[in-house]
Scaffold this motif. Structure first.
Motif, PDB file in Angstrom:
ATOM      1  N   PHE A   1      -2.146   4.735  -6.687  1.00 20.28           N
ATOM      2  CA  PHE A   1      -3.611   4.605  -6.709  1.00 20.28           C
ATOM      3  C   PHE A   1      -4.280   5.632  -5.803  1.00 20.28           C
ATOM      4  CE2 PHE A   1      -2.726   0.033  -7.916  1.00 20.28           C
ATOM      5  CZ  PHE A   1      -3.210   0.168  -9.216  1.00 20.28           C
ATOM      6  N   GLY A   2      -3.538   6.157  -4.841  1.00 18.89           N
ATOM      7  CA  GLY A   2      -4.025   7.252  -4.000  1.00 18.89           C
ATOM      8  C   GLY A   2      -5.366   6.985  -3.350  1.00 18.89           C
ATOM      9  N   GLY A   3      -6.287   7.922  -3.514  1.00 18.55           N
ATOM     10  CA  GLY A   3      -7.584   7.872  -2.848  1.00 18.55           C
ATOM     11  C   GLY A   3      -8.518   6.809  -3.373  1.00 18.55           C
ATOM     12  N   ALA A   4      -8.176   6.165  -4.484  1.00 19.23           N
ATOM     13  CA  ALA A   4      -9.020   5.090  -5.008  1.00 19.23           C
ATOM     14  C   ALA A   4      -8.776   3.775  -4.285  1.00 19.23           C
ATOM     15  CB  ALA A   4      -8.764   4.902  -6.506  1.00 19.23           C
ATOM     16  N   MET A   5      -7.794   3.771  -3.381  1.00 21.56           N
ATOM     17  CA  MET A   5      -7.351   2.532  -2.740  1.00 21.56           C
ATOM     18  C   MET A   5      -7.629   2.558  -1.245  1.00 21.56           C
ATOM     19  SD  MET A   5      -3.382   1.125  -2.654  1.00 21.56           S
ATOM     20  CE  MET A   5      -2.807   2.769  -2.192  1.00 21.56           C
ATOM     21  N   THR A   6      -7.933   1.370  -0.687  1.00 23.80           N
ATOM     22  CA  THR A   6      -8.109   1.240   0.760  1.00 23.80           C
ATOM     23  C   THR A   6      -7.617  -0.132   1.204  1.00 23.80           C
ATOM     24  OG1 THR A   6      -9.679   1.439   2.580  1.00 23.80           O
ATOM     25  CG2 THR A   6     -10.426   0.244   0.642  1.00 23.80           C
ATOM     26  N   LYS A   7      -7.303  -0.228   2.475  1.00 24.29           N
ATOM     27  CA  LYS A   7      -6.969  -1.514   3.084  1.00 24.29           C
ATOM     28  C   LYS A   7      -8.131  -1.934   3.982  1.00 24.29           C
ATOM     29  CE  LYS A   7      -3.941  -3.656   6.536  1.00 24.29           C
ATOM     30  NZ  LYS A   7      -2.828  -3.457   7.498  1.00 24.29           N
ATOM     31  N   ILE A   8      -8.615  -3.147   3.806  1.00 24.55           N
ATOM     32  CA  ILE A   8      -9.690  -3.648   4.652  1.00 24.55           C
ATOM     33  C   ILE A   8      -9.106  -3.989   6.019  1.00 24.55           C
ATOM     34  CG2 ILE A   8     -11.440  -5.433   4.944  1.00 24.55           C
ATOM     35  CD1 ILE A   8     -11.546  -5.704   1.914  1.00 24.55           C
ATOM     36  N   ALA A   9      -9.542  -3.292   7.050  1.00 24.48           N
ATOM     37  CA  ALA A   9      -8.992  -3.499   8.394  1.00 24.48           C
ATOM     38  C   ALA A   9     -10.116  -3.395   9.420  1.00 24.48           C
ATOM     39  CB  ALA A   9      -7.907  -2.471   8.688  1.00 24.48           C
ATOM     40  N   ASN A  10      -9.868  -3.968  10.577  1.00 23.92           N
ATOM     41  CA  ASN A  10     -10.822  -3.911  11.700  1.00 23.92           C
ATOM     42  C   ASN A  10     -12.197  -4.448  11.315  1.00 23.92           C
ATOM     43  OD1 ASN A  10      -8.822  -2.646  13.305  1.00 23.92           O
ATOM     44  ND2 ASN A  10      -9.350  -0.664  12.362  1.00 23.92           N
TER      45      ASN A  10
ATOM     46  N   LYS B   1       0.829  -1.214   0.000  1.00 23.48           N
ATOM     47  CA  LYS B   1       0.000   0.000   0.000  1.00 23.48           C
ATOM     48  C   LYS B   1       0.865   1.266   0.000  1.00 23.48           C
ATOM     49  CE  LYS B   1      -3.981   2.026   2.446  1.00 23.48           C
ATOM     50  NZ  LYS B   1      -3.457   3.353   2.803  1.00 23.48           N
ATOM     51  N   SER B   2       1.934   1.268   0.789  1.00 25.09           N
ATOM     52  CA  SER B   2       2.728   2.486   0.938  1.00 25.09           C
ATOM     53  C   SER B   2       3.813   2.634  -0.124  1.00 25.09           C
ATOM     54  CB  SER B   2       3.384   2.531   2.321  1.00 25.09           C
ATOM     55  OG  SER B   2       4.203   1.394   2.518  1.00 25.09           O
TER      56      SER B   2
END
Length: 781
Positions: A241-250, A234-235
């Protein structure tokens, strides 16, 4: 241009005056589609003792592109003294590397055109004025790849262009292009095999970027099984990909993103409520990339496979360095045969991966085995079961304190002789063994541990404090920790670019695991002086190098079981082994998990150093025998070698020839009696052709006795005899390099420019004098 005028042109002139104009006249854009002298490889790292140098880089004279990083053709040029087809075989090898169907060779008078897409003649000669246009080759390429118009539009989508100008290496572009073309053609299960350290994540990023930008795939899931893999991805590589990307967490789901990264444990569980992935509809993702797919997803009944089955309509790409093929687990059974393979051996040959040498220690206790005397009790008062304990039992069923101490001492001895701050990973049998090894290494390096207790750290799945140091360990700019003792945690996915030493005190039966462990050291980091690494083996794990499966193509041996053996399948889960019980506690109230025995003596029975040959295979025969065979294959007879040596203007070129055979000359010198006193010429003649050697000092003394430089001025003779002294003292003093004139005693004679111009009359005259000196040194030859 008339033929007789062409004969005076160099290869570079042929390119500039004849080939480039012919290609441009055919419609190729010189700025966007044509590149000259394209460097394909970095050049194999050649290890010389503690130093290293680079071998020859591979460069294509021309590469023609449809789009940046989407090559179509290779052209190899030769000067007019060669035939038009002289460069074709060389060009074909480059064409195979770049995965292009069109290959050309030319001497400036005609082209020889090798066309893999042709339905007729595979090769034909064409006039310089008949070079095919970009549109013509692209049409033929589309037919060859089976691309219709919609698929072609996807394939034409550009790569991400980094601000720093980073471009994919040739094999990365080949992998990306093959995968994108396969997806464009509707293939929905794809396997990509790339050796550890070759940039799988960067390759995955470019695949996703092109498919995403082309809107061929709109919602993508990148799935991994190590949190550090997800965070690094991710980093680093996926950052654009910037704001189009997320990590599924919690266990939180937000359906507003397009690029999702997830730890598979974070989206699955043992109950439906814990299966977070089911909060997305089965058709939510249209592309899933499974990193390290040899791990969980290779097993048919794993949680990975449940996730992939749920999203069965999505295109799924498995990426791994080591496809897993066992009786119960298969990567290829699910994803199919690899669409592209870039092996460890090829990576080392190209110079993108670090070569290695192996130091194998055989300990007498391991070889002979241990049988306790009647009534022997261990450290905690347990009577040791009477049987023979072999190497497979060491550190798993029986622990010898002196053995652990000896291993730590040998590791420390190596570090002290090389680089005490070289990043080191020690692989142990389990977490308890890793803790004991940490203690012994700390004691052996007490001076450095006193300055910083983080010099050696245990990094295992059950040690939060040690694992917290992982980021510092992988950071090339962080000096501590230096040594990490581990069991399974660091076997895969952790990018330790500066790792210089891998210690194997763990029995390794799995080829997949072995490749992953070796991969921890294969990254090159030029900025921090890391070009090669060393493997220290205390449990004969490196015998797997001789296994045909090492670095070979994956073989399909998977047979889906009718009734799976649950215990055997569970054993394929590669997680850290955790010691659930204190050392002295019994598993059944009477028999301990391990016996701890202190009163034994352990010694090194044998020590052997092994190296890689020019083909990237480990040299397993005696080094002198290997060198003799390779040199005799190259030069056949002593006379041939002497003739080659005498004819060469520069002796260094012959030494480079020898090194390109994969011969570790410094290791050979260490093995030979008085080897340090011989130069490379004498070593080669002695080992390969049984010629009695002369030391450098003996050769220098014979030159002085002959006094052969009477025709030179007194100052020139002073320089020549000073060069002779340098040769006698140090074989690494290269007489042919002008840099030697910067050393003492030459600074007392004058500057290098003064010596060359005023003492010898110019560069040509100085070089001629050096060649005469070399002739005198090897006069007996």
């Amino acid at each position: 241009m008339r033929g007789h005028k062409k004969l005076g042109l160099s290869e570079r002139d042929i390119c500039t005056k004849l080939i480039t104009p012919a290609v441009v006249a055919a419609g190729w854009d010189v700025n966007a589609q044509l590149r000259e002298e394209v460097t394909l490889t970095d050049g194999r790292v050649i290890v010389r003792g503690k130093l290293s140098t680079r071998g020859r880089q591979l460069r294509a004279d021309y590469v023609l592109y449809h789009r940046p990083n989407v090559p179509l053709a290779v052209i190899e040029a030769k000067d007019a003294s060669h035939s038009p087809s002289a460069g074709l075989q060389q060009a074909l090898s480059y064409g195979e590397m770049l995965d292009v169907p069109f290959v050309f060779s030319s001497n400036g008078s005609r082209f020889v055109f090798h066309d893999k897409t042709s339905q007729g003649a595979l090769e034909r000669e064409i006039e310089m004025t008949d070079f095919p246009s970009p549109a013509e080759l692209w049409r033929k390429f589309q037919v060859w790849k089976g691309l219709d118009q919609p698929a072609s539009q996807i394939v034409e989508q550009g790569y991400y262009t980094a601000v720093d100008g980073k471009a994919p290496r040739y094999y990365q572009a080949t992998a990306v292009n093959r995968v994108v073309a396969a997806v464009a053609n509707g293939q929905d299960r794809i396997l990509l095999v790339m050796a550890t350290g070759t940039g799988k994540t960067y390759t995955a990023f470019q695949i996703i970027w092109r498919l995403w930008k082309a809107r061929a795939k709109k919602r993508i899931l990148f799935l991994a099984d190590r949190n550090i893999l997800v965070d690094q991805t991710k980093s680093n590589d996926f950052a654009p990909f910037g704001g189009a990307m997320t990590k599924i967490a919690n266990r939180q789901v937000d359906k507003s993103y397009e690029i999702y990264l997830a730890l598979y444990q974070a989206v699955s569980g043992t109950t439906d409520e814990q299966d977070i992935y089911k909060q997305f509809s089965p058709d939510f993702f249209d592309l899933i990339i499974v990193d390290e797919c040899h791990r969980g997803s290779a097993a048919a009944d794993s949680a990975w496979r449940d996730i992939l089955a749920y999203y069965s309509s999505a295109t799924q790409i498995g990426m791994t360095a080591t496809p897993k093929e066992t009786a119960n687990v298969s990567s290829t059974d699910y994803f199919g045969e690899p669409i592209y393979t870039y092996s460890l051996r090829q990576g080392i040959e190209d110079g993108f991966l670090a070569p290695y040498k192996v130091i194998r220690y055989d300990l007498d206790l391991d070889l002979i085995g241990y049988r306790p005397h009647v009534g022997t009790v261990d450290r905690y008062g347990h009577t040791v079961e009477d049987r023979i304990y072999g190497q497979s039992d060491v550190d798993t069923k029986v622990v010898f304190g002196p053995r652990t101490k000896l291993v730590a001492e040998k590791v420390t001895e190596f570090l002290k002789g090389n680089d005490r701050f070289g990043k080191t990973i020690v692989f142990c049998e389990d977490t308890e063994h890793a803790d004991r090894m940490r203690k012994e290494l700390a004691n052996a390096n007490a001076d450095l541990v006193a300055n910083n207790y983080r010099y050696v750290v245990r990094m295992t799945g059950d040690d939060v404090t040690g694992t917290a140091e992982l980021d510092n360990f992988v950071d090339p700019f962080s000096s501590h920790p230096v040594i990490a003792t581990t069991s399974k945690l660091l076997t895969t996915g952790v990018d330790v670019k500066t790792c210089k030493l891998i210690v194997l005190d763990q029995r390794i039966q799995s080829m997949t695991e072995f490749k992953q462990i070796i991969g921890r050291g294969t990254r090159i980091d030029e900025a921090h002086g890391k070009r090669f690494f060393t493997i220290m083996d205390f449990k004969r794990a490196t015998e797997l190098f001789a296994d045909p499966a090492f670095d070979g193509d994956p073989v399909q041996i998977f047979e889906p079981p009718l009734e799976a053996d649950l215990e055997e399948l569970e054993n394929t889960v590669e997680s850290d082994q955790v010691t659930a019980l204190p050392d002295e506690q019994s598993t059944d109230g009477t028999k301990p998990r391990k016996y701890y025995i202190d009163g034994v003596e352990v010694e090194v029975a044998a020590r052997r150093v092994q190296y890689l040959d020019a083909e990237g295979k480990l040299i397993t025969e005696a080094l002198s025998a290997y060198v003799k065979r390779k040199l005799q294959d190259k030069y056949l007879t002593l006379g041939n070698f002497l003739a080659r040596w005498t004819e060469a203007d520069r002796k260094q070129a012959i030494l480079a020839e020898v090194e390109e055979l994969g011969i570790p000359l410094d290791a050979l010198r260490e093995e030979a009696p008085n080897g340090a006193g011989y130069d490379t010429f004498d070593l080669v003649c002695h080992i390969a052709f049984d010629r009695p050697p002369l030391t450098r000092r003996e050769r220098a003394a014979r030159v002085r006795d002959r006094q052969p430089f009477g025709a030179y001025s007194e100052r020139a003779r002073t320089v020549l005899y000073a060069l002779l002294d340098k040769y006698a003292d140090d074989d690494s003093a290269t007489l042919e390099s002008g840099k030697i004139l910067h050393l003492k005693p030459f600074d007392q004679i004058g500057t290098p420019v003064e010596i060359i111009k005023r003492v010898f009359g110019g560069k040509d005259q100085y070089q001629a004098a050096v060649r005469e000196l070399e002739t005198q040194i090897y006069a007996e030859a």
